[in-house]
Design a protein around this motif. Structure first.
Motif, PDB file in Angstrom:
ATOM      1  N   PRO A   1     104.738  33.860  72.632  1.00 45.06           N
ATOM      2  CA  PRO A   1     103.725  34.895  72.449  1.00 45.06           C
ATOM      3  C   PRO A   1     102.379  34.541  73.073  1.00 45.06           C
ATOM      4  CG  PRO A   1     104.727  34.249  70.360  1.00 45.06           C
ATOM      5  CD  PRO A   1     105.195  33.278  71.375  1.00 45.06           C
ATOM      6  N   ALA A  46     101.061  36.181  76.307  1.00 43.81           N
ATOM      7  CA  ALA A  46     100.494  37.529  76.351  1.00 43.81           C
ATOM      8  C   ALA A  46      99.001  37.440  76.599  1.00 43.81           C
ATOM      9  CB  ALA A  46     100.778  38.250  75.040  1.00 43.81           C
ATOM     10  N   ARG A  47      98.387  36.443  75.934  1.00 46.81           N
ATOM     11  CA  ARG A  47      96.959  36.268  76.098  1.00 46.81           C
ATOM     12  C   ARG A  47      96.662  35.581  77.434  1.00 46.81           C
ATOM     13  NH1 ARG A  47      92.944  33.254  71.831  1.00 46.81           N
ATOM     14  NH2 ARG A  47      91.041  33.598  73.022  1.00 46.81           N
ATOM     15  N   ILE A  70      98.613  40.261  79.365  1.00 45.65           N
ATOM     16  CA  ILE A  70      99.628  41.304  79.369  1.00 45.65           C
ATOM     17  C   ILE A  70      99.416  42.223  78.166  1.00 45.65           C
ATOM     18  CG2 ILE A  70     102.112  41.771  79.246  1.00 45.65           C
ATOM     19  CD1 ILE A  70     101.101  40.331  81.811  1.00 45.65           C
ATOM     20  N   LEU A  71      99.370  43.498  78.408  1.00 44.86           N
ATOM     21  CA  LEU A  71      99.240  44.459  77.320  1.00 44.86           C
ATOM     22  C   LEU A  71     100.483  45.332  77.250  1.00 44.86           C
ATOM     23  CD1 LEU A  71      95.618  45.777  77.877  1.00 44.86           C
ATOM     24  CD2 LEU A  71      96.381  44.132  76.183  1.00 44.86           C
ATOM     25  N   LEU A  99     100.235  43.885  73.793  1.00 37.26           N
ATOM     26  CA  LEU A  99      99.040  43.861  72.952  1.00 37.26           C
ATOM     27  C   LEU A  99      99.388  43.503  71.512  1.00 37.26           C
ATOM     28  CD1 LEU A  99      95.992  44.496  72.869  1.00 37.26           C
ATOM     29  CD2 LEU A  99      96.589  46.824  72.246  1.00 37.26           C
ATOM     30  N   ILE A 138     101.952  41.796  70.445  1.00 33.05           N
ATOM     31  CA  ILE A 138     102.346  40.386  70.354  1.00 33.05           C
ATOM     32  C   ILE A 138     101.109  39.499  70.406  1.00 33.05           C
ATOM     33  CG2 ILE A 138     103.459  38.535  71.645  1.00 33.05           C
ATOM     34  CD1 ILE A 138     105.605  40.669  72.406  1.00 33.05           C
ATOM     35  N   ARG A 139     100.224  39.883  71.314  1.00 28.14           N
ATOM     36  CA  ARG A 139      99.013  39.122  71.507  1.00 28.14           C
ATOM     37  C   ARG A 139      98.151  39.131  70.243  1.00 28.14           C
ATOM     38  NH1 ARG A 139      95.424  40.242  76.806  1.00 28.14           N
ATOM     39  NH2 ARG A 139      93.641  38.936  76.281  1.00 28.14           N
ATOM     40  N   GLN A 182      99.867  37.221  67.423  1.00 24.18           N
ATOM     41  CA  GLN A 182      99.733  35.788  67.652  1.00 24.18           C
ATOM     42  C   GLN A 182      98.347  35.307  67.197  1.00 24.18           C
ATOM     43  OE1 GLN A 182     101.290  33.147  69.045  1.00 24.18           O
ATOM     44  NE2 GLN A 182      99.457  31.902  69.436  1.00 24.18           N
TER      45      GLN A 182
END
Lengths: 121, 572
Positions: A76, A79-80, A84-85, B116, B118-119, B122
């Motif tokens: 995860p 994603a940051r 990625i969105l 988004l 998942i981000r 997290q």
């Protein structure tokens, strides 16, 4: 960039990437196009996206491409890190500049435009 | 009252005043929308909510920025005293900057925002966050195509946030005719806060309104708020009302003879006092006396100065023998000097509110009220003054306002807007007689006490305000040299009268002495006469006795009848 991509590709491989993907990656040359597909689990949409991507690549970039599939559910933090969105997102890592396109890649023309393989209208 | 009923659980914002308006904070575990135009403080409000949550309520938070980079954000809020770096290092906060490509991304088919989710998930999990801020999530619309998908996804996001039980703030830019550009208010329906930044007459004022708050009572007005070095403070005006408990305790005015004019004891504690007068009549001096007296009793005083700087006030007051310096140094007196034009009326009110909340003074001086309210229309001014008076009363402050009246006009008329709010109104005026200007003072009204009705002359001496004795001449109160003349005349007259009285006293005494002497003499004379009379009576009695004896003896010798009378008749 390269070390990162190999690292990130690893956890994704067993699940999201069928053996063909690995074969394709091996075939890639140094001047190849490196593509990364971000998915979140094995959803119908991500399976469709990957299938679409392979088809397009075989048709237009045969032998010149390398695909990495990254499952954000497994890592995860990416994603940051990779900003990625939207899922699925396809990122063209190389050649620069980096291009991002989103969606299930079912619109081939747009995919080609997004990858700079077709001129923008 | 709100607490007695079972209400929604709330997440306190820790922002001054906002918790009062919302009855305890934002709805816990639900999303709240904060919307408003650019530069109205949305990001800051959201950030303060997170910081207070992390530092004061033990609720870590995630700040997801779609507009500002994390580094810029850290710098921007550092000026408000928030140390985000430290909070991030202590795992109390996560700052996540979502970078959006300039321009729209190529859309090649269906997509969702799982990235988004998942981000965010997290980030929430990494510190066990209870609060989440999505700062202007609407910017997604500019870089992601297909707003239908986006809308559906945002709806899913807010639901997801609710399911996760985090208290979320979503900020949104105000659109034309709608609260947000993309109509986010349709999705976030639990609590909507609208911020506004208005400029009137070149003065800006920030306002906050709770547009809706499902399942909770809330204040519905527009509340002014302030952004300063301590963050945001909102002025909760509706919590004010006429519920104050009137104290019957009195506090001295600092001028002993004025106390006696006010029924002998001074102002009521917690009352509002207006000292009005034309220029140079000594309004500030009277205020300084009051402040000085309060500090002397060990009370705290806040002095809001709108025309002079603190050092100027202190210098001027030294000239009449009031040393305010010492109280400032002892921390009993606090000056708040601001130009009236530095902010709008409500901003001033908010600043006053904040100062009172933090310093908790027993006495508040506003000098002068007139310049504080200058510029507003009469209604505006009245509203503000009502709020101000209520605010001070709620905080049990005894307040003294000075007010400048223009000379020439009717003294009472100019303050018609505020007159009814004031408990004690002292009018200072110039009395122009005989080529002199002198200062006069009288009490126009003073609720709840028997007060003097006299116009008193007072002097500003080197030891403060001094009320003089009253001399009433044929044409009213005498002041200045007329009073001195009258004083001298009365003194002369008194001397003459005193002499007369003395003279009469002496005369009376003399008379008494004479009379008493006479009485003694008469008594003595009487005594002598009495003795003489008694001697004569004695002699006469003796003679009579002897005569009788002689007659008996003679009869015996004549062998006469025993009855001399018969014998006498017989002999005839």
């Amino acid at each position: 960039m390269k070390t990162k991509s190999t690292k990130s590709a690893k956890p994704a491989r067993p699940k999201a990437q069928p053996p063909t993907g690995a074969k394709v990656a091996k075939q890639a040359k140094s001047d190849s196009i490196i593509l990364r597909l971000y998915v979140a689990g094995q959803t119908p949409r991500s399976i469709l996206a990957l299938a679409n991507l392979k088809k397009i690549c075989e048709e237009h970039l045969a032998g010149r491409y390398k695909i990495q599939v990254i499952d954000l559910l497994e890592d995860p933090k990416l994603a940051r890190g990779d900003q990625i969105l939207a899922i699925p997102t396809l990122v063209r890592e190389l050649p620069v500049p980096v291009r991002k396109i989103i969606g299930d890649l079912s619109n081939t023309e747009r995919v080609l435009i997004g990858l700079d393989l077709l001129p923008r209208k | 009252m709100a607490k007695a009923r079972t209400q929604l659980p709330k997440a306190p914002t820790g922002i001054q005043g906002l918790d009062e308006i919302t009855g305890g904070g934002f709805p816990k575990g639900r999303p709240t929308l904060i919307c408003g135009g650019p530069g109205c403080g949305k990001t800051l409000l959201a950030m303060e909510f997170l910081v207070r949550g992390a530092t004061e309520y033990g609720e870590p938070g995630v700040f997801m920025a779609f507009e500002e980079a994390a580094k810029d954000l850290t710098q921007n809020v550092a000026s408000l005293g928030f140390d985000l770096k430290d909070l991030v290092a202590r795992k109390k906060m996560v700052l996540d900057f979502v970078y959006l490509e300039p321009g729209e991304m190529e859309e090649t088919g269906d997509y969702d925002l799982d990235g988004l989710f998942i981000r965010l998930g997290q980030a929430i999990d990494s510190i066990g966050a209870k609060r989440v801020v999505l700062d202007t999530i609407e910017t997604l619309f500019t870089s992601l195509p297909n707003s239908h998908i986006l809308r559906a996804e945002l709806r899913r996001l807010f639901r997801w946030l609710k399911d996760r039980g985090v208290t979320a703030i979503i900020t949104g830019e105000r659109g034309e005719g709608t609260l947000t550009r993309q109509g986010l208010e349709e999705y976030v329906s639990d609590c909507v806060i609208l911020l506004d930044h208005r400029v009137n007459d070149q003065l800006s004022s920030r306002r906050l309104r709770v547009v809706k708050y499902r399942g909770s009572t809330h204040g519905t007005n527009e509340y002014p708020f302030l952004i300063d070095e301590d963050g945001i403070s909102v002025l909760p005006v509706t919590s004010l009302g006429l519920q104050q408990i009137a104290s019957s305790k009195r506090i001295p005015t600092g001028v002993a003879r004025l106390d006696s004019m006010l029924g002998g004891a001074g102002y009521f504690r917690g009352s509002s006092v207006l000292v009005s007068g034309t220029a140079g009549t000594g309004k500030s001096s009277l205020a300084a006396h009051f402040a000085d007296a309060a500090c002397r009793r060990g009370e705290r005083v806040t002095y809001f100065a709108f025309e002079e700087s603190p050092s100027q006030i202190m210098r001027n007051m030294r000239s009449i023998g009031i040393d305010l310096d010492q109280w400032v140094q002892k921390g009993l007196l606090q000056f708040q000097a601001n130009r009236p034009s530095s902010a709008g009326l409500e901003m001033h009110l908010t600043m006053i509110h904040k100062a009172i909340k933090s310093f908790k003074p027993q006495v508040v001086i506003v000098d002068p009220l007139t310049s504080f309210v200058a510029g507003g229309t009469e209604t505006e001014v009245k509203t503000i003054v009502v709020r101000l008076v209520d605010l001070l009363k709620m905080n049990h402050c005894t307040s003294l306002f000075t007010s400048l009246t223009l000379s020439g006009g009717l003294l009472e008329q100019t303050q018609i807007a505020i007159a009814s709010l004031i408990d004690t109104w002292i009018l200072l005026r110039e009395i122009e007689v005989g080529g002199e200007r002198n200062r006069g003072m009288y009490i126009l009204k003073s609720r709840g006490m028997a007060h003097s009705n006299q116009i008193r002359e007072f002097l500003l001496t080197d030891h403060g305000v001094e009320l003089r004795d009253v001399y009433v001449g044929p044409s009213g109160v005498l002041t200045g040299s007329a009073r001195l003349v009258q004083e001298a005349q009365e003194q002369a007259g008194r001397a003459v009268r005193n002499q007369e009285v003395e003279r009469r006293g002496i005369e009376l005494e003399r008379k008494r002495t004479t009379l008493e002497a006479q009485v003694v003499a008469l008594r003595a004379e009487f005594a002598v006469q009495e003795i003489a009379s008694k001697v004569i009576i004695g002699q006469e009695q003796a003679e009579e006795a002897q005569l009788v004896q002689e007659r008996v003896d003679m009869g015996l010798s004549r062998k006469a009848d025993t009855t001399p009378n018969k014998k006498n008749g017989n002999s005839k």
